[in-house]
Design a protein around this motif. Structure first.
Motif, PDB file in Angstrom:
ATOM      1  N   PRO A 459      -4.987  -1.113  -8.488  1.00  0.00           N
ATOM      2  CA  PRO A 459      -5.177  -2.553  -7.971  1.00  0.00           C
ATOM      3  C   PRO A 459      -4.403  -3.330  -9.077  1.00  0.00           C
ATOM      4  O   PRO A 459      -4.724  -3.061 -10.276  1.00  0.00           O
ATOM      5  CB  PRO A 459      -6.724  -2.722  -8.255  1.00  0.00           C
ATOM      6  CG  PRO A 459      -7.336  -1.520  -8.098  1.00  0.00           C
ATOM      7  CD  PRO A 459      -6.280  -0.375  -8.603  1.00  0.00           C
ATOM      8  N   ARG A 460      -3.634  -4.229  -8.660  1.00  0.00           N
ATOM      9  CA  ARG A 460      -2.803  -5.029  -9.634  1.00  0.00           C
ATOM     10  C   ARG A 460      -3.481  -6.019  -9.991  1.00  0.00           C
ATOM     11  O   ARG A 460      -3.240  -6.910 -11.148  1.00  0.00           O
ATOM     12  CB  ARG A 460      -1.620  -5.450  -8.952  1.00  0.00           C
ATOM     13  CG  ARG A 460      -0.632  -4.409  -8.501  1.00  0.00           C
ATOM     14  CD  ARG A 460       0.704  -4.977  -7.903  1.00  0.00           C
ATOM     15  NE  ARG A 460       1.812  -3.846  -7.970  1.00  0.00           N
ATOM     16  CZ  ARG A 460       1.570  -2.828  -7.114  1.00  0.00           C
ATOM     17  NH1 ARG A 460       0.691  -2.985  -5.942  1.00  0.00           N
ATOM     18  NH2 ARG A 460       2.704  -1.779  -7.016  1.00  0.00           N
ATOM     19  N   GLU A 461      -4.702  -6.530  -9.406  1.00  0.00           N
ATOM     20  CA  GLU A 461      -5.548  -7.765 -10.368  1.00  0.00           C
ATOM     21  C   GLU A 461      -7.038  -7.113 -10.206  1.00  0.00           C
ATOM     22  O   GLU A 461      -7.401  -6.301  -9.183  1.00  0.00           O
ATOM     23  CB  GLU A 461      -5.481  -8.729  -9.079  1.00  0.00           C
ATOM     24  CG  GLU A 461      -4.050  -9.359  -8.901  1.00  0.00           C
ATOM     25  CD  GLU A 461      -3.879 -10.529  -9.795  1.00  0.00           C
ATOM     26  OE1 GLU A 461      -4.539 -11.128 -10.092  1.00  0.00           O
ATOM     27  OE2 GLU A 461      -2.723 -10.223 -10.493  1.00  0.00           O
ATOM     28  N   ALA A 462      -7.709  -7.734 -11.251  1.00  0.00           N
ATOM     29  CA  ALA A 462      -8.986  -7.214 -11.367  1.00  0.00           C
ATOM     30  C   ALA A 462     -10.009  -7.484 -10.046  1.00  0.00           C
ATOM     31  O   ALA A 462     -10.843  -6.777  -9.940  1.00  0.00           O
ATOM     32  CB  ALA A 462      -9.727  -7.973 -12.683  1.00  0.00           C
ATOM     33  N   ALA A 463      -9.548  -8.695  -9.492  1.00  0.00           N
ATOM     34  CA  ALA A 463     -10.505  -9.201  -8.583  1.00  0.00           C
ATOM     35  C   ALA A 463     -10.399  -8.038  -7.462  1.00  0.00           C
ATOM     36  O   ALA A 463     -11.349  -8.306  -6.505  1.00  0.00           O
ATOM     37  CB  ALA A 463      -9.716 -10.591  -7.892  1.00  0.00           C
ATOM     38  N   LEU A 464      -9.431  -7.408  -7.238  1.00  0.00           N
ATOM     39  CA  LEU A 464      -9.478  -6.471  -5.981  1.00  0.00           C
ATOM     40  C   LEU A 464     -10.578  -5.406  -5.936  1.00  0.00           C
ATOM     41  O   LEU A 464     -10.747  -4.861  -5.000  1.00  0.00           O
ATOM     42  CB  LEU A 464      -8.136  -5.769  -6.086  1.00  0.00           C
ATOM     43  CG  LEU A 464      -6.906  -6.665  -5.559  1.00  0.00           C
ATOM     44  CD1 LEU A 464      -5.506  -5.510  -5.818  1.00  0.00           C
ATOM     45  CD2 LEU A 464      -6.945  -7.536  -4.724  1.00  0.00           C
ATOM     46  N   ALA A 465     -11.166  -5.192  -7.346  1.00  0.00           N
ATOM     47  CA  ALA A 465     -12.443  -4.288  -7.027  1.00  0.00           C
ATOM     48  C   ALA A 465     -13.443  -4.889  -6.369  1.00  0.00           C
ATOM     49  O   ALA A 465     -14.405  -3.995  -6.082  1.00  0.00           O
ATOM     50  CB  ALA A 465     -12.901  -4.151  -8.647  1.00  0.00           C
ATOM     51  N   HIS A 466     -13.533  -6.194  -6.204  1.00  0.00           N
ATOM     52  CA  HIS A 466     -14.716  -6.707  -5.243  1.00  0.00           C
ATOM     53  C   HIS A 466     -14.199  -6.949  -3.638  1.00  0.00           C
ATOM     54  O   HIS A 466     -14.941  -7.540  -3.077  1.00  0.00           O
ATOM     55  CB  HIS A 466     -14.976  -8.098  -5.885  1.00  0.00           C
ATOM     56  CG  HIS A 466     -15.240  -8.024  -7.298  1.00  0.00           C
ATOM     57  ND1 HIS A 466     -16.326  -7.336  -7.751  1.00  0.00           N
ATOM     58  CD2 HIS A 466     -14.630  -8.472  -8.228  1.00  0.00           C
ATOM     59  CE1 HIS A 466     -16.381  -7.329  -9.133  1.00  0.00           C
ATOM     60  NE2 HIS A 466     -15.232  -8.220  -9.586  1.00  0.00           N
ATOM     61  N   ALA A 467     -13.223  -6.386  -3.521  1.00  0.00           N
ATOM     62  CA  ALA A 467     -12.635  -6.395  -2.069  1.00  0.00           C
ATOM     63  C   ALA A 467     -13.809  -5.809  -1.208  1.00  0.00           C
ATOM     64  O   ALA A 467     -14.195  -4.426  -1.418  1.00  0.00           O
ATOM     65  CB  ALA A 467     -11.450  -5.441  -1.947  1.00  0.00           C
ATOM     66  N   HIS A 468     -14.051  -6.491  -0.211  1.00  0.00           N
ATOM     67  CA  HIS A 468     -15.005  -6.091   0.644  1.00  0.00           C
ATOM     68  C   HIS A 468     -14.653  -5.299   1.861  1.00  0.00           C
ATOM     69  O   HIS A 468     -13.637  -5.724   2.290  1.00  0.00           O
ATOM     70  CB  HIS A 468     -16.231  -7.069   1.072  1.00  0.00           C
ATOM     71  CG  HIS A 468     -15.740  -8.222   1.932  1.00  0.00           C
ATOM     72  ND1 HIS A 468     -15.291  -8.193   3.228  1.00  0.00           N
ATOM     73  CD2 HIS A 468     -15.011  -9.365   1.415  1.00  0.00           C
ATOM     74  CE1 HIS A 468     -14.617  -9.219   3.591  1.00  0.00           C
ATOM     75  NE2 HIS A 468     -14.556 -10.306   2.446  1.00  0.00           N
ATOM     76  N   VAL A 469     -15.582  -4.379   2.455  1.00  0.00           N
ATOM     77  CA  VAL A 469     -15.081  -3.690   3.649  1.00  0.00           C
ATOM     78  C   VAL A 469     -14.876  -4.496   4.882  1.00  0.00           C
ATOM     79  O   VAL A 469     -15.507  -5.496   5.067  1.00  0.00           O
ATOM     80  CB  VAL A 469     -16.017  -2.427   3.849  1.00  0.00           C
ATOM     81  CG1 VAL A 469     -15.834  -1.398   2.631  1.00  0.00           C
ATOM     82  CG2 VAL A 469     -17.270  -2.853   4.048  1.00  0.00           C
ATOM     83  N   SER A 470     -14.454  -4.159   5.889  1.00  0.00           N
ATOM     84  CA  SER A 470     -14.048  -4.741   7.281  1.00  0.00           C
ATOM     85  C   SER A 470     -15.380  -4.597   8.021  1.00  0.00           C
ATOM     86  O   SER A 470     -15.999  -3.621   7.713  1.00  0.00           O
ATOM     87  CB  SER A 470     -13.006  -4.293   7.924  1.00  0.00           C
ATOM     88  OG  SER A 470     -13.086  -2.739   8.172  1.00  0.00           O
ATOM     89  N   GLY A 471     -15.652  -5.307   9.055  1.00  0.00           N
ATOM     90  CA  GLY A 471     -16.635  -5.228   9.787  1.00  0.00           C
ATOM     91  C   GLY A 471     -16.634  -4.106  10.832  1.00  0.00           C
ATOM     92  O   GLY A 471     -15.517  -3.706  11.066  1.00  0.00           O
ATOM     93  N   TRP A 472     -17.468  -3.831  11.640  1.00  0.00           N
ATOM     94  CA  TRP A 472     -17.311  -2.812  12.686  1.00  0.00           C
ATOM     95  C   TRP A 472     -16.415  -3.206  13.627  1.00  0.00           C
ATOM     96  O   TRP A 472     -15.868  -2.585  14.228  1.00  0.00           O
ATOM     97  CB  TRP A 472     -18.649  -2.203  13.143  1.00  0.00           C
ATOM     98  CG  TRP A 472     -19.818  -3.351  13.624  1.00  0.00           C
ATOM     99  CD1 TRP A 472     -20.489  -4.174  13.092  1.00  0.00           C
ATOM    100  CD2 TRP A 472     -19.804  -3.450  15.054  1.00  0.00           C
ATOM    101  NE1 TRP A 472     -21.241  -4.890  13.732  1.00  0.00           N
ATOM    102  CE2 TRP A 472     -20.830  -4.589  14.963  1.00  0.00           C
ATOM    103  CE3 TRP A 472     -19.475  -3.127  16.140  1.00  0.00           C
ATOM    104  CZ2 TRP A 472     -21.351  -5.264  16.212  1.00  0.00           C
ATOM    105  CZ3 TRP A 472     -19.772  -3.680  17.519  1.00  0.00           C
ATOM    106  CH2 TRP A 472     -20.696  -4.537  17.509  1.00  0.00           C
ATOM    107  N   LEU A 473     -16.556  -4.321  14.269  1.00  0.00           N
ATOM    108  CA  LEU A 473     -15.760  -4.931  15.249  1.00  0.00           C
ATOM    109  C   LEU A 473     -14.276  -4.736  14.824  1.00  0.00           C
ATOM    110  O   LEU A 473     -13.669  -4.500  15.575  1.00  0.00           O
ATOM    111  CB  LEU A 473     -16.299  -6.590  15.618  1.00  0.00           C
ATOM    112  CG  LEU A 473     -17.474  -6.423  16.598  1.00  0.00           C
ATOM    113  CD1 LEU A 473     -17.881  -7.992  16.832  1.00  0.00           C
ATOM    114  CD2 LEU A 473     -17.038  -5.986  18.082  1.00  0.00           C
TER     115      LEU A 473
END
Lengths: 664, 128
Positions: A459-473
């Motif tokens: 990850p090039r930015e620290a904030a990417l560690a908090h990327a949330h997963v996509s929904g089921w739809l």
């Protein structure tokens, strides 16, 4: 029930869903979880209607609606060509609408209910475009399509750049529409009959037919993004929400291909080889241009927009080749090239929608469109990463996925060109084949960059560690499109059989779908054959056997350790290969294609800053001079408007005198 | 597709896999000779492979599943390519699966996988 009536029912259903969005425009649950999935179900219905029209025994059906002008009611016609594009529309939309159901969030510009209306009007108008059987209904549907997509592009209308992108899109859409309108005007040939049935009948004189073809090429080319009318694509696609980009790039561009095929093959019955040569050269330029520009982009949606330009180039070069073959009476090879064009349309609809939707998931998860601030997302979004991998491999034209099948067919068509009895074309076309091969190879390069920079690495930015997963739809929507990419790659004979009725009606020949169910051999088994299934089974079998073998032979001691730092311990994620770095060789090789603004820091600068802006030369060479010319003209005319009442009265008086002189 | 043809195909594959490291060894020999060095034996790549199977594998902490699967995919595509090209035997059942263009496609698949791996495996922190 006749299929056209069913289709009309589905279209009305889409419109009703759109209007239902206005009942509770701000209720995201209702609009997202109820209306959009219903729209996806209707899309499956549209695809089935299209599939039915592609059966070998299906005959074209017509319907006249009691709507429209007094002496020109709306005519509808469903034949194999319309059916194929309905199939494309339905299949792609089913995935995109499912994804959109989980995608739209509150507080992003236009309210969800209004968006739902614009979205479904857009879908309905695209379906109407491909079944319209008179110029009037075609233009009404075409303009509805342009307007509804304009509103969709400007969903976040509070941002000035997005309004600007929308304006550019609308402007070029209208230039194209004017050209198409003029084309129909030429096509009616003085009979003032605007139904396609009337235009199909009489032959225009060669000169007028060529005018009609060139107008159609400009008009539909503007919609498809053919050079030099491609400038709206890289602006509009990043501006639009991702499902809308997917729909525009995956489906709407194909309506332009439909229009060109309809006019050239069905209404004009192809007459001159140079039409094909014009389309082919323009298309090859477009393809190469798109691939080269995609390689240097740093915004992921802009990159995909340029990749769409490249794919449109591939499709139009197939169309151009089909025109050349058809005009020399080589019907089988024309069918081969036309099949390649149609199948690439369908393939592109699947994988480009998939990739645009994947960028949507990434955008929502991270809030970043800039490749320089992404990276390593395969760990945080494994589903999106896996499905996007299918899309990138497919769009890179790698076997055994679907992108390879159509590119293979097109290259086969190029290999048959020595049979053309025309030395100039025989000289020209190997160059074209080379340009096409370069385009396809560059597309593979672009996709390594796209996937590698977003999903691989760190990850090039620290904030990417908090990327949330996509929904089921969202996952279902992506999964549907990825499944299509795999299925069409492994079973290409299905889609080759499906396009056979079209080529039979347009170029009166069809390629042989295959020797048997396992491989395709479009022209002759001893010329060329391909089997995606055997390749897949072979690769998977060998990988499986190797895996088991290594498990047996190897002791299995695997150490997880920090990678060697080359003796330099202070490394950060920002030292990875960047998007700019990855595209740099291409930027150097094709330096003349770009207009580069580069700001290099001085060596003594304590806070060095590096920035580069890469622009399109055509924008400065063509569009800005045109715009300033129009402005100068307007200024010259504005001199007449002095703003004083006496002068205006003088104008009226002079006009009156002039008229009197003229009459007397 | 009869048993004999499949046997021919398997024989061709085994020969190709067995010869591939030896071919690399031959290239290494030629290079050494051109540089006025003494050449390693022809079977050196096979010995290296045997040695590597004894050693421990070291994997970067944050290497992704894609990284781990890459050697398998590369090997798989290359074996399939070897199966497509008639080299030792003719009239193979696999030959129909692809023509020259599709063969380039198979190589491109391997190449694509190869290019998406190394940048971080070489440098930076952690593999791709």
């Amino acid at each position: 029930m006749p299929p056209l009536v069913v289709l009309l029912g589905l279209i009305v259903g889409w419109l009703a869903l759109g209007l239902a969005g206005l009942i509770r425009p701000h209720h995201l649950g209702f609009v997202g979880r109820v209306l959009f999935p219903l729209g996806a179900v209707l899309a499956v219905g549209v695809a089935l209607v299209g599939l039915r029209a592609l059966r070998p025994d299906a005959v074209p059906t017509v319907l006249v609606l009691p709507l429209g002008l007094p002496d020109l009611p709306f005519h509808l016609r469903l034949d194999a060509l319309s059916g194929f594009f309905l199939l494309l529309l339905g299949a792609a939309t089913a995935g995109i609408s499912t994804f959109a159901a989980g995608y739209f969030r509150a507080g992003e510009g236009t309210s969800p209910g209004l968006l739902c209306l614009q979205y479904h009007v857009f879908l309905a108008s695209m379906a109407l475009v491909v079944v319209a059987n008179d110029a009037y209904l075609f233009m009404v549907a075409w303009e509805t399509m342009a307007l509804s997509s304009y509103f969709l592009v400007t969903t976040q209308h509070r941002i000035p750049e997005i309004r600007r992108a929308g304006f550019l899109y609308l402007l070029i859409a209208h230039i194209g529409a004017i050209s198409i309108l003029l084309c129909f005007g030429v096509l009616q040939g003085g009979s003032w009959q605007f139904t396609f049935d009337a235009m199909r009948g009489p032959q225009l004189s060669p000169g007028w037919a060529s005018v009609a073809f060139l107008l159609a090429l400009v008009g539909f080319g503007a919609k498809a993004g053919l050079m030099p009318m491609h400038v709206w694509l890289p602006e509009a696609h990043p501006a639009a929400p991702s499902p809308v980009s997917a729909l525009m790039s995956g489906v709407m561009l194909k309506t332009a291909v439909y229009g060109l095929l309809r006019v050239t093959f069905d209404l004009l019955h192809v007459q001159h080889w140079w039409w094909g040569a014009t389309a082919l050269s323009l298309a090859l330029f477009t393809g190469l241009f798109g691939a080269v520009f995609a390689a240097v982009q740093t915004d992921m949606k802009r990159l995909l927009a340029y990749s769409s330009i490249e794919n449109i180039g591939i499709i139009f070069s197939a169309v151009g080749l089909a025109i050349i073959f058809r005009s020399f009476g080589l019907h089988l090879f024309a069918a081969l090239a036309l099949s390649a064009a149609l199948i690439h349309c369908l393939n592109h609809a699947l994988f480009k929608s998939l990739l645009f939707l994947a960028t949507g998931s990434v955008l929502h998860a991270t809030g970043q469109r800039n490749l320089g601030k992404l990276g390593g997302l395969i760990r945080h979004m494994p589903w999106v990463a896996a499905l996007a991998l299918v899309g990138t491999l497919a769009i890179a034209g790698l076997p055994p996925l679907n992108g390879f099948v159509s590119e293979w067919l097109l290259l086969q068509a190029f290999l048959f060109t020595p049979q053309i009895p025309h030395s100039f074309i025989n000289m020209l076309i190997p160059l074209g084949a080379a340009a096409l091969a370069l385009t396809v190879a560059l597309a593979g390069y672009v996709m390594v960059k796209f996937y590698g920079v977003i999903f691989l690495g760190q990850p090039r930015e620290a904030a990417l560690a908090h990327a949330h997963v996509s929904g089921w739809l969202e996952r279902i929507g992506l999964g549907w499109l990825a499944l299509g990419c795999v299925a069409l790659g492994i079973f290409p004979q299905l889609v080759l059989t499906a396009v056979a009725p079209i080529t039979r009606s347009l170029v009166s020949s069809a390629v042989n779908p295959g020797v048997n169910a396992w491989w395709i051999a479009p022209v002759a088994p001893d010329r060329a054959s391909y089997s995606g299934l055997v390749l897949l089974v072979g690769i998977v079998g060998v990988v499986g056997a190797t895996f088991v073998g290594v498990r047996r032979l190897y002791h299995g001691r695997v150490r997880r350790t920090a990678p060697w730092d080359c003796g330099y311990p202070w490394q950060t994620a920002r030292m990875q290969d960047t998007a700019e770095g990855f595209g740099q060789p291409i930027r150097h090789i094709f330096v003349t294609a770009f207009r580069i603004d580069r700001e290099l820091p001085s060596p003594t600068d304590p806070a060095p800053r590096y920035s580069i802006r890469i622009e399109d030369r055509i924008w400065h060479a063509l569009y800005l001079p045109l715009a300033s010319g129009v402005r100068r003209l307007a200024d010259a005319i504005a001199v007449v408007q002095g703003g004083r009442l006496a002068i205006y009265l003088l104008y009226s008086f002079l006009t009156l005198i002039a008229l009197l002189v003229f009459v007397l | 597709v009869n048993a004999l043809a499949m046997a021919r195909q398997a024989w061709e594959l085994l020969v190709a896999i067995a010869l591939a490291p030896i071919f690399m060894g031959w290239i290494a020999q030629c290079r050494a000779w051109l540089q006025n060095r003494k050449a390693p034996p022809l079977l050196q790549p096979w010995r290296t492979l045997r040695k590597l199977f004894w050693k421990d594998a070291a994997l970067a902490e944050r290497a992704s599943p894609l990284f781990r699967s890459t050697p398998y995919v590369l090997f798989g595509t290359m074996v399939v390519a070897a199966a497509i090209i008639p080299s030792v035997a003719l009239d193979l059942p696999f030959v129909w699966a692809a023509d020259a263009i599709a063969l380039v496609g198979v190589f491109a698949t391997a190449r694509q996988r190869w290019t998406s791996v190394p940048p971080s495996a070489r440098s930076e922190r952690g593999g791709r």
